[in-house]
Structures are given as C-alpha cells and as structure tokens.
Design an enzyme around this catalytic site. Structure first.
Site, PDB file in Angstrom:
ATOM      1  N   ARG A  72     -46.971  12.927  17.749  1.00 36.82           N
ATOM      2  CA  ARG A  72     -46.119  14.348  17.642  1.00 36.82           C
ATOM      3  C   ARG A  72     -46.636  15.128  18.893  1.00 36.82           C
ATOM      4  O   ARG A  72     -47.607  15.712  17.869  1.00 36.82           O
ATOM      5  CB  ARG A  72     -45.095  14.379  17.339  1.00 36.82           C
ATOM      6  CG  ARG A  72     -44.079  13.641  16.866  1.00 36.82           C
ATOM      7  CD  ARG A  72     -43.788  13.858  14.656  1.00 36.82           C
ATOM      8  NE  ARG A  72     -42.704  13.245  14.979  1.00 36.82           N
ATOM      9  CZ  ARG A  72     -42.557  11.671  14.539  1.00 36.82           C
ATOM     10  NH1 ARG A  72     -43.867  11.424  14.597  1.00 36.82           N
ATOM     11  NH2 ARG A  72     -41.080  11.300  13.958  1.00 36.82           N
ATOM     12  N   HIS A  75     -46.148  19.002  14.399  1.00 36.96           N
ATOM     13  CA  HIS A  75     -45.319  18.170  13.464  1.00 36.96           C
ATOM     14  C   HIS A  75     -45.803  16.867  14.069  1.00 36.96           C
ATOM     15  O   HIS A  75     -45.076  15.951  13.261  1.00 36.96           O
ATOM     16  CB  HIS A  75     -44.361  18.246  13.190  1.00 36.96           C
ATOM     17  CG  HIS A  75     -43.320  19.954  13.163  1.00 36.96           C
ATOM     18  ND1 HIS A  75     -42.958  20.344  12.347  1.00 36.96           N
ATOM     19  CD2 HIS A  75     -43.292  20.138  14.646  1.00 36.96           C
ATOM     20  CE1 HIS A  75     -42.403  20.907  12.131  1.00 36.96           C
ATOM     21  NE2 HIS A  75     -43.066  21.611  13.443  1.00 36.96           N
ATOM     22  N   ARG A 112     -37.969  13.611   7.169  1.00 39.45           N
ATOM     23  CA  ARG A 112     -39.550  13.504   7.249  1.00 39.45           C
ATOM     24  C   ARG A 112     -40.066  15.192   7.692  1.00 39.45           C
ATOM     25  O   ARG A 112     -40.280  16.403   7.223  1.00 39.45           O
ATOM     26  CB  ARG A 112     -40.127  13.186   9.149  1.00 39.45           C
ATOM     27  CG  ARG A 112     -41.307  13.286   9.585  1.00 39.45           C
ATOM     28  CD  ARG A 112     -41.599  12.602  10.328  1.00 39.45           C
ATOM     29  NE  ARG A 112     -42.666  11.950  10.728  1.00 39.45           N
ATOM     30  CZ  ARG A 112     -43.433  13.521  11.162  1.00 39.45           C
ATOM     31  NH1 ARG A 112     -43.100  14.551  11.383  1.00 39.45           N
ATOM     32  NH2 ARG A 112     -44.949  13.154  12.087  1.00 39.45           N
ATOM     33  N   ASN A 148     -37.846  24.266   8.723  1.00 43.66           N
ATOM     34  CA  ASN A 148     -38.572  24.105   8.458  1.00 43.66           C
ATOM     35  C   ASN A 148     -38.978  24.730   6.701  1.00 43.66           C
ATOM     36  O   ASN A 148     -37.803  25.186   6.445  1.00 43.66           O
ATOM     37  CB  ASN A 148     -39.647  25.462   9.602  1.00 43.66           C
ATOM     38  CG  ASN A 148     -40.362  24.476  10.556  1.00 43.66           C
ATOM     39  OD1 ASN A 148     -40.098  23.834  11.311  1.00 43.66           O
ATOM     40  ND2 ASN A 148     -40.944  26.200  11.297  1.00 43.66           N
ATOM     41  N   PHE A 161     -42.483  28.872  23.867  1.00 43.75           N
ATOM     42  CA  PHE A 161     -43.411  27.420  22.900  1.00 43.75           C
ATOM     43  C   PHE A 161     -44.614  26.976  23.402  1.00 43.75           C
ATOM     44  O   PHE A 161     -45.711  27.234  22.265  1.00 43.75           O
ATOM     45  CB  PHE A 161     -42.861  26.493  22.497  1.00 43.75           C
ATOM     46  CG  PHE A 161     -42.485  25.518  21.332  1.00 43.75           C
ATOM     47  CD1 PHE A 161     -42.557  26.312  20.114  1.00 43.75           C
ATOM     48  CD2 PHE A 161     -42.916  24.349  21.543  1.00 43.75           C
ATOM     49  CE1 PHE A 161     -43.194  25.861  18.759  1.00 43.75           C
ATOM     50  CE2 PHE A 161     -42.912  23.485  19.916  1.00 43.75           C
ATOM     51  CZ  PHE A 161     -43.185  24.225  19.065  1.00 43.75           C
ATOM     52  N   ARG A 358     -34.788  23.859  21.998  1.00 40.87           N
ATOM     53  CA  ARG A 358     -35.370  22.981  21.531  1.00 40.87           C
ATOM     54  C   ARG A 358     -34.183  22.333  21.640  1.00 40.87           C
ATOM     55  O   ARG A 358     -34.536  20.867  20.984  1.00 40.87           O
ATOM     56  CB  ARG A 358     -34.678  23.409  19.554  1.00 40.87           C
ATOM     57  CG  ARG A 358     -36.202  24.383  19.325  1.00 40.87           C
ATOM     58  CD  ARG A 358     -35.886  25.227  17.597  1.00 40.87           C
ATOM     59  NE  ARG A 358     -36.353  23.556  17.248  1.00 40.87           N
ATOM     60  CZ  ARG A 358     -35.908  23.683  16.249  1.00 40.87           C
ATOM     61  NH1 ARG A 358     -34.705  23.900  15.187  1.00 40.87           N
ATOM     62  NH2 ARG A 358     -35.549  22.489  15.302  1.00 40.87           N
ATOM     63  N   TYR A 362     -36.653  18.383  22.172  1.00 44.64           N
ATOM     64  CA  TYR A 362     -36.585  17.105  21.321  1.00 44.64           C
ATOM     65  C   TYR A 362     -36.704  15.679  21.646  1.00 44.64           C
ATOM     66  O   TYR A 362     -37.395  15.085  22.250  1.00 44.64           O
ATOM     67  CB  TYR A 362     -35.747  17.706  19.901  1.00 44.64           C
ATOM     68  CG  TYR A 362     -36.889  18.509  19.286  1.00 44.64           C
ATOM     69  CD1 TYR A 362     -36.433  19.684  19.675  1.00 44.64           C
ATOM     70  CD2 TYR A 362     -37.210  18.457  18.126  1.00 44.64           C
ATOM     71  CE1 TYR A 362     -37.124  20.569  18.592  1.00 44.64           C
ATOM     72  CE2 TYR A 362     -37.770  19.287  17.548  1.00 44.64           C
ATOM     73  CZ  TYR A 362     -37.617  20.182  17.729  1.00 44.64           C
ATOM     74  OH  TYR A 362     -38.423  21.705  16.833  1.00 44.64           O
ATOM     75  N   ARG A 369     -42.499   9.911  23.909  1.00 48.23           N
ATOM     76  CA  ARG A 369     -43.621   9.579  22.580  1.00 48.23           C
ATOM     77  C   ARG A 369     -42.891   8.141  23.074  1.00 48.23           C
ATOM     78  O   ARG A 369     -43.815   6.620  22.272  1.00 48.23           O
ATOM     79  CB  ARG A 369     -42.517  10.243  21.536  1.00 48.23           C
ATOM     80  CG  ARG A 369     -43.936  10.315  20.413  1.00 48.23           C
ATOM     81  CD  ARG A 369     -43.348  11.581  19.808  1.00 48.23           C
ATOM     82  NE  ARG A 369     -42.091  10.871  19.095  1.00 48.23           N
ATOM     83  CZ  ARG A 369     -41.375  10.525  17.946  1.00 48.23           C
ATOM     84  NH1 ARG A 369     -43.244   9.095  17.702  1.00 48.23           N
ATOM     85  NH2 ARG A 369     -40.856  10.408  17.404  1.00 48.23           N
TER      86      ARG A 369
HETATM   87 FE1  HDE Z   1     -40.192  21.878  16.855  1.00 52.00          FE
HETATM   88  N1  HDE Z   1     -41.151  20.275  18.198  1.00 52.00           N
HETATM   89  N2  HDE Z   1     -40.039  22.789  18.625  1.00 52.00           N
HETATM   90  N3  HDE Z   1     -39.673  23.484  15.696  1.00 52.00           N
HETATM   91  N4  HDE Z   1     -40.090  20.035  15.520  1.00 52.00           N
HETATM   92  C1  HDE Z   1     -40.753  19.585  17.781  1.00 52.00           C
HETATM   93  O1  HDE Z   1     -40.050  17.128  18.585  1.00 52.00           O
HETATM   94  C2  HDE Z   1     -39.603  22.363  19.554  1.00 52.00           C
HETATM   95  C3  HDE Z   1     -39.026  24.568  15.972  1.00 52.00           C
HETATM   96  C4  HDE Z   1     -39.636  20.880  13.700  1.00 52.00           C
HETATM   97  O2  HDE Z   1     -40.655  15.177  11.886  1.00 52.00           O
HETATM   98  C5  HDE Z   1     -41.042  17.973  18.411  1.00 52.00           C
HETATM   99  O3  HDE Z   1     -40.306  14.813  17.542  1.00 52.00           O
HETATM  100  C6  HDE Z   1     -39.615  23.866  20.763  1.00 52.00           C
HETATM  101  C7  HDE Z   1     -38.615  25.545  15.227  1.00 52.00           C
HETATM  102  C8  HDE Z   1     -39.540  20.537  12.867  1.00 52.00           C
HETATM  103  O4  HDE Z   1     -40.090  14.087  13.264  1.00 52.00           O
HETATM  104  C9  HDE Z   1     -41.372  18.896  20.103  1.00 52.00           C
HETATM  105  C10 HDE Z   1     -39.884  25.021  19.875  1.00 52.00           C
HETATM  106  C11 HDE Z   1     -38.371  24.402  14.110  1.00 52.00           C
HETATM  107  C12 HDE Z   1     -40.344  19.043  13.966  1.00 52.00           C
HETATM  108  C13 HDE Z   1     -40.554  20.036  19.685  1.00 52.00           C
HETATM  109  C14 HDE Z   1     -39.685  24.438  18.545  1.00 52.00           C
HETATM  110  C15 HDE Z   1     -39.184  23.007  14.417  1.00 52.00           C
HETATM  111  C16 HDE Z   1     -40.469  19.845  15.672  1.00 52.00           C
HETATM  112  C17 HDE Z   1     -42.416  17.516  18.788  1.00 52.00           C
HETATM  113  C18 HDE Z   1     -39.419  26.603  20.435  1.00 52.00           C
HETATM  114  C19 HDE Z   1     -37.962  24.925  12.648  1.00 52.00           C
HETATM  115  C20 HDE Z   1     -40.856  17.501  13.557  1.00 52.00           C
HETATM  116  C21 HDE Z   1     -42.167  15.718  18.443  1.00 52.00           C
HETATM  117  C22 HDE Z   1     -37.651  26.432  20.848  1.00 52.00           C
HETATM  118  C23 HDE Z   1     -36.769  25.440  12.906  1.00 52.00           C
HETATM  119  C24 HDE Z   1     -39.958  16.293  13.521  1.00 52.00           C
HETATM  120  C25 HDE Z   1     -40.742  15.810  18.077  1.00 52.00           C
HETATM  121  C26 HDE Z   1     -40.286  14.851  12.911  1.00 52.00           C
HETATM  122  C27 HDE Z   1     -40.719  18.708  16.151  1.00 52.00           C
HETATM  123  C28 HDE Z   1     -40.167  21.492  20.708  1.00 52.00           C
HETATM  124  C29 HDE Z   1     -39.538  25.319  17.674  1.00 52.00           C
HETATM  125  C30 HDE Z   1     -39.286  22.379  13.506  1.00 52.00           C
HETATM  126  C31 HDE Z   1     -42.297  18.807  21.420  1.00 52.00           C
HETATM  127  C32 HDE Z   1     -39.402  23.294  21.970  1.00 52.00           C
HETATM  128  C33 HDE Z   1     -38.028  27.019  15.013  1.00 52.00           C
HETATM  129  C34 HDE Z   1     -39.273  19.616  11.638  1.00 52.00           C
HETATM  130  O5  HDE Z   1     -39.826  18.441  20.893  1.00 52.00           O
END
Ligand code: HDE
Length: 700
Positions: A72, A75, A112, A148, A161, A358, A362, A369
């Site tokens: 990833r 994360h 996770r 988070n 981001f 987001r 994802y 991935r």
């Molecule tokens: Fe993520 N984030 N994120 N994030 N995020 C990913 O997706 C992204 C954000 C969070 O255990 C990616 O599967 C963008 C906030 C978790 O598999 C990706 C933005 C929050 C996890 C991605 C954010 C998160 C990810 C990388 C800004 C809390 C792990 C791999 C808009 C609310 C999930 C994947 C797991 C993972 C993109 C910001 C939480 C790249 C574009 C805010 C818990 O898609």
C-alpha cells in the site's frame, strides 16, 4: 451460545471455509501432479546443467518470483482481525442501514489497523497516525468505514494528498528516514501548510504512540450522512471507543521497542485474541440535523476540525468485538481492500473535499495493488450477499457466469439482472448549485482555533510531551528557516508553547503572541479522562533461584484474576527453584525481553533471589527503565532492598507497613498479601505516574 461457537458460526467464517485448504499430504504441482523430489533440480549428471523439462522447478521458481504485490502506498504496515458488530438498539429513526436495525443481529467484520508512513516491514511503535479500517459484511453489501485513530486530518483537499505523502515518506534521494516524520522535507511542507496545525498537535501528542490497538480510538473523521427510510438525511460523525480506555506509551520506550520487538502492536493484538481477551470497541455517533449545518464556528465539511463532544454528545450505538485471528496474513490482511466508497443504503457522503477525493483514490489503488477489477472476488473482499452484474471478464475471474446475456436492458435474459426499485442504493438528492472554481471555502480558513482547543484540553504531562516531541522532530531538521517557520506556526496556537518549542531547537523565542489563547477546552480530548483499568496489561516478575514462592504465586494469581498477564523474567530460560522448593518456569530472560515490553514490574522477596538480581546489571536496568517510563513497580520484603540498590529516586520505600508512593508499591513484610496485590493492581490501572517526569531523570 459460547464465544467460540459464535466465532465458528459467523456467516463470514462459514463463507471463508470453502476457500480454506490444509497443508495436504502429498506434495503436488499447481496442476495436482505429485512431486517426487523438491530438493534437487533435474540435471544431466549430478554435476551437470539443469534441464528445461523440469516443470516443477520452473513452476516453483516463477511463482516465488511473483510472490510480492505492490505494498500500500500509505498504511503499508497493518494487522488484521475478524469479529462482529452488534447494534445496541434500532437506529431506524436515523438510518435504514440494515446492520443498525436489529440489536439481535451480529454483522461479521474484518478490521485492519495500520501505521501510515512506514513500509510493510517497519516497526509498529513509531510516532504516527494509526489506520482503523473496518469492513462490515452486511446483508445489504459491504460497508467500509476507513478511519484513523485521530479525529482530524492534515489537509483539507484531497488534491494535496500526494504532496503530503511525498513529504512525509523517506526522502527521494536516499530513502531516509524510515517510518518517521522527523526530517526536513516533512516539516518544510508542514511549515508552509498552516491548515495542518490542528493535526500536527495530535501527531506530536501521546495519541501517536498507542500502547495497543486495543487501547486506541477510531474516527471516521469526515462528516457522513445517515439517511432513513423516509429519505430524511442527518449529518453524522463516527467514533470508536475502546472498552479498555485510550492509552499510550512514552516516546523513548516506543523507540526502544522498535528494536526489541518491532511487531509489538501486532503481537499484542494477536496474543490477546488467542488468549480470549477479545478487543472491544463501542461505536458512537454525533448526529447533526441538516438545519444545523451552519450553526458551528467551523465548517463541518472541513476535515481539519472535530465537533467537540460538549457541543454534540457522542451517542453509543453498538459494540464491535474482535474474536478471531486471520488464518493467513497475505490472503486476508494483505489482500483486504477497503474503500470509503463502499457504502450501503442508509449511509451517504458529505461534500467534504477530502472525502470526495478518497471516494476515487481507494478503488484506483486496489486496481493497481491487486492487479485486476476482480479483486472483489477475493475471499476476504467478497460480500456475503450475492452480487450480480454484467462486469464479468478481466484478469482472474473466479466465477463462471452462466447467463448467456451480459448487457442491460435485455429481453433474452428475462431482463435480469435488473436495478432494484425498492432496495437499490439511492444517493441522497442533495441540492447543489455554484460555479466551477478551484477555491477553498472561506469557512475553511481558520487553522488555529481547534489546534489551541486541543492544546488547552491536555493535562500538564500531555502538554509537556508535545514540547518534547517537537524538540525531537524539529531537532532533526537541518534547515533553520523551516524551524523558524514552525515556531511561528506554534505561536499561532499558543505563545507559551511556541517559546518552549523554540528553546529546544535553536530558534529565538517569539517575543509576542500572535493572538490571545481563547482558553476553551474539551474534556474528551485528554487521555487523562479515559477509562482506567488494569485489564489487558502485562507485568514482569523479576526472579531468580531462591525467590519467595508464596509471594510470586499469590500476586500472580491476583493479577490473573484482574485480567493482568504476568510473566517471570530471569537470567536464563528454563526453571528456577523458589526458597520453598517450588519449580517455576521462566517465561522470558533479560536477553529476550525488556522492561519496555511490560506495563509494570514486580520484585518479590527471597534473599538469594534478590542478591542474584542485584549482581545483574540487566535486572537493575529493568527497574530503572520501568521507573523512568513512569510505570507501576511493586516490591516486597527483600525485593524492596533490591529497589534500594537501583537508581530510582524521589519515592518512599516501605520500611514497615505497605505503601504506595507515586506508583511504587512496597511492603516490608508479607503480612497483607491481598492488600498488597490490590494496591499494585490499582497502580497498574493508573497506567503511568507522570509526576516522576518532573523530577530528576533516572539514567536508563
Ligand atoms: Fe487513506 N489511503 N487516503 N486516509 N487510508 C489508503 O488505500 C487516501 C485518509 C486510510 O488497512 C490507500 O488501500 C487519499 C484519511 C486507512 O487497507 C489510498 C486521502 C483517512 C487506510 C489512500 C487519504 C485515511 C488508507 C492506500 C486524502 C482517515 C488503510 C492503500 C484524501 C479517515 C486501509 C489503500 C487498509 C489507505 C488514499 C486520507 C485512512 C492510496 C487520497 C483522511 C485506514 O487509496
């Protein structure tokens, strides 16, 4: 139904069963052909060249060559667990989401937890945000709550981001540092991004050093919508509260654990579940009526803001229990694919510009991935309810669609599959109008009020930890201009804070405050106000031959009854013999463990044991270090004498009756072992005794 039956009964567990394979008996190729020898490749003569005929060798190596998938991008380091969610009562008034209707229904979940910045093999205990992602396998399809452990985020718009992540990840020329924000690029970016300051305060706080995944909160962060079956929408914020309370470690300790046991949080989660100490979290919601959207002095669409619980209380609506470890890390924890866009009827999005980005990112990242749009068919991602559509082909299609038509509308397939008029997902028909612009809403402009609110809400030790963390993080920044800009930003949060930060990083303290501290606070923010229990903690019992057996066993039993795990730590593995002749198994040695891996320590009496430990620098270091990290320490009889030879200072050690001075529980005699155990357990529940930090530091 027992917990074990419930685990085995879970619908998702049953579903996964069809995919489980055992090791089998005969070794075969992937084609099922039995293999006669897997240690020697096929050659011409035993010293000759290998042959192309060796299909087993070829398959074995080519599979191996392809065993990694892209980690990833954020994360990457994560740990998973199965469990279930159960609502406390029907939420039908607010949402038609099926999993929130019936309190007797248990919805299977896969969770996770993750760090954000480090690579897949990085240490668990780094200073970082933790991911808290839940996949609910509901009867209406999969719902992913991808949150988070901190309720706000660094940036307001998803378009930033990639810049944020590039800045915080290891620097591009030398790929350093690993899993750490403490470098020039990150703080350069932050010093030019004032919207991050609220989040920065959280990241510099103890929240970024959770003691356990079982002891951290989760937040949906963005404002979402609940929609009921009348189509009425309300805004909602999601909160997870751990039943064990929210607890953290100290930075020095987490850094040491990074070397001693980089899997610390993963192991803690795994072992707790294996032992039946199932992690539990309560889901709470803050519900805001549509008409109240503008009643706050911040914008509820701004993800750098939280809604103080004093303004909108958190209503508990259900509980999640994690009760089963995955069978296979790769198949489940690595291949699970979360997407905030996975919602079910009754849950909808807001226009938060971070969330909006987001919703696309994802899905895109999973395609990259996992390599195919058919990733939804992987066992861990597959919904429990059936899914039908005309998206059929593509790499690794696992199913065999039998219908001869693959388009809609059709008459030849009886018109199916057809959209559902009654059950189909209907997006909330929000009315929106405006011009196309690349702009930030003026309502997103205030970056400091809540950063100050956060700081004001903390206890003195928590505030002090922020100063120390800033000294560490910015102390590693070479560029003076970056450090100056950061002091300037801290000065917008709190003048005294800025002065203290400046002092440790070689920057002149600001002479004037930029704005008056508003003095407001929110009690829910401080970890001082969390649930305090000894349950789920781990105690080291320091012992050697000749230890007082009764003092070991009585306290061990009392600890176990309080849900505390106790392990005997000694010089060598094997058995030690107590003064009364009992054989006791040593769980860990001074080499295989360390005080940082325990929450508290206990030194029983026994003259011979105490004397042996006194001669071992490692044992004394164990005591000193636990004291330095403000942990509860208990000692009895000759154990107290051992404490006297350590460097611990500033607390009174018992010369007669039992006493507890700042988390050091001592008793000269064993006349009241029960009372002694009770007092120690109370100290363990307190977790840490921060007043020790104000005093002279113990070297350790
Ligand atoms: Fe993520 N984030 N994120 N994030 N995020 C990913 O997706 C992204 C954000 C969070 O255990 C990616 O599967 C963008 C906030 C978790 O598999 C990706 C933005 C929050 C996890 C991605 C954010 C998160 C990810 C990388 C800004 C809390 C792990 C791999 C808009 C609310 C999930 C994947 C797991 C993972 C993109 C910001 C939480 C790249 C574009 C805010 C818990 O898609």
């Amino acid at each position: 139904m027992t917990e074990q039956q419930r685990v085995n009964d879970s619908a998702k567990n049953q579903d996964l069963d069809q995919y489980r394979v055992s090791a089998g008996e005969d070794l075969t190729t992937n084609q099922g052909v039995r293999v006669s020898d897997t240690d020697n490749s096929l050659k011409i003569g035993s010293r000759g060249p290998s042959l192309r005929d060796d299909f087993h060798f070829q398959e074995k190596l080519t599979h191996f060559d392809r065993e990694r998938i892209p980690e990833r991008v954020v994360h990457a380091r994560g740990s998973g667990a199965h469990g279930y969610f159960q609502a406390y009562e029907s939420m039908a008034e607010y949402t038609k989401a099926k999993f929130l209707q019936d309190p007797s229904v248990q919805t299977p979940v896969f969770v996770r937890f993750s760090t954000v910045v480090g690579f897949r093999g990085s240490a668990d205990t780094v200073r970082d945000v933790r991911g808290f992602a839940i996949k609910f396998y509901t009867e209406d399809g999969n719902y992913d709550m991808v949150g988070n452990n901190i309720p706000v985020f660094f940036i307001q718009d998803a378009i930033k981001f990639p810049d944020l992540v590039h800045a915080i990840k290891p620097e591009p020329h030398n790929e350093m540092p690993q899993a750490a924000a403490a470098h020039d690029n990150f703080w350069d970016f932050i010093s030019l991004t004032p919207e991050a300051m609220h989040m920065i305060m959280w990241v510099l706080s103890d929240r970024a050093l959770p003691r356990s995944f079982r002891m951290m909160q989760g937040f949906g962060i963005h404002t979402f919508r609940f929609v009921n079956d009348q189509g009425k929408s309300r805004f909602v914020k999601f909160h997870w509260k751990p039943m064990l309370g929210v607890h953290s470690m100290v930075f020095d300790e987490t850094q040491k654990i990074g070397g001693k046991d980089p899997d610390f949080n993963r192991r803690d989660l795994w072992e707790s579940i294996e032992k039946g100490n199932f992690p539990e979290y309560e889901l709470g919601v803050q519900i805001i009526a549509e008409e109240d959207e503008y009643k706050f002095d911040f914008d509820i669409l701004d993800p750098t803001k939280l809604i103080p619980e004093e303004l909108v209380p958190v209503r508990p609506i259900g509980k999640m229990v994690l009760n089963r470890n995955p069978d296979n890390f790769f198949a489940e924890t690595e291949q699970v694919a979360f997407q905030p866009s996975n919602v079910v009827p009754g849950i909808d999005f807001s226009d938060d510009p971070l969330l909006q980005g987001r919703l696309m990112s994802y899905h895109d990242t999973q395609l990259h991935r996992l390599g195919s749009p058919n990733f939804t068919e992987l066992p861990i991602n597959k919904s429990l309810c059936p899914f039908h559509n005309n998206q059929r082909d593509g790499r690794m299609q696992m199913r065999i669609p039998t219908s001869t038509v693959n388009y809609y509308p059709n008459s030849l397939g009886g018109g199916q599959p057809a959209p559902s008029e009654t059950e189909g997902y209907v997006h909330y028909p929000e009315r929106v109008e405006g011009q196309k612009v690349r702009e930030r809403s003026p309502s997103f402009k205030d970056h400091f009020t809540q950063a100050t609110l956060f700081f004001n809400s903390l206890s003195m030790p928590e505030k002090e930890h922020i100063v120390q963390a800033a000294h560490f993080e910015l102390g590693k920044v070479e560029d003076k201009g970056v450090r100056e800009r950061m002091v300037n930003l801290f000065n917008h949060v709190d003048h005294e804070l800025a002065k203290k930060v400046a002092m440790g990083i070689g920057i002149p303290a600001p002479t004037q405050s930029v704005s008056e501290n508003h003095g407001k606070s929110s009690a829910a923010i401080s970890q001082e106000n969390t649930t305090k229990t000894a349950k789920g903690r781990k105690v080291a019992i320091l012992a050697a031959d000749g230890v007082n057996g009764e003092q070991v066993m009585a306290i061990k039993t009392a600890l176990q009854e309080a849900g505390v795990q106790a392990e005997i730590v000694s010089k060598f593995k094997g058995m030690i013999k107590s003064a009364d002749g009992q054989e006791m198994m040593v769980d860990k040695t001074f080499l295989t463990s360390a005080s940082v891996l325990f929450d508290a320590i206990y030194v029983p009496g026994g003259a011979q044991s105490s004397e042996a430990l006194r001669m071992q620098g490692d044992a004394i270091h164990f005591i000193n270090e636990a004291f330095k990290h403000c942990k509860p320490i208990a000692a009895i009889a000759e154990g107290v004498e051992l404490l006297k030879t350590s460097d611990i200072k500033g607390v009174k050690l018992s010369d007669s009756s039992m006493q507890n001075d700042g988390g050091v529980v001592t008793a000269k005699t064993q006349s009241d072992l029960n009372g002694f155990a009770k007092s120690f357990i109370e100290a363990i529940a307190q977790h840490r005794f921060w007043m020790r930090e104000e005093k002279e530091k113990v070297p350790a």
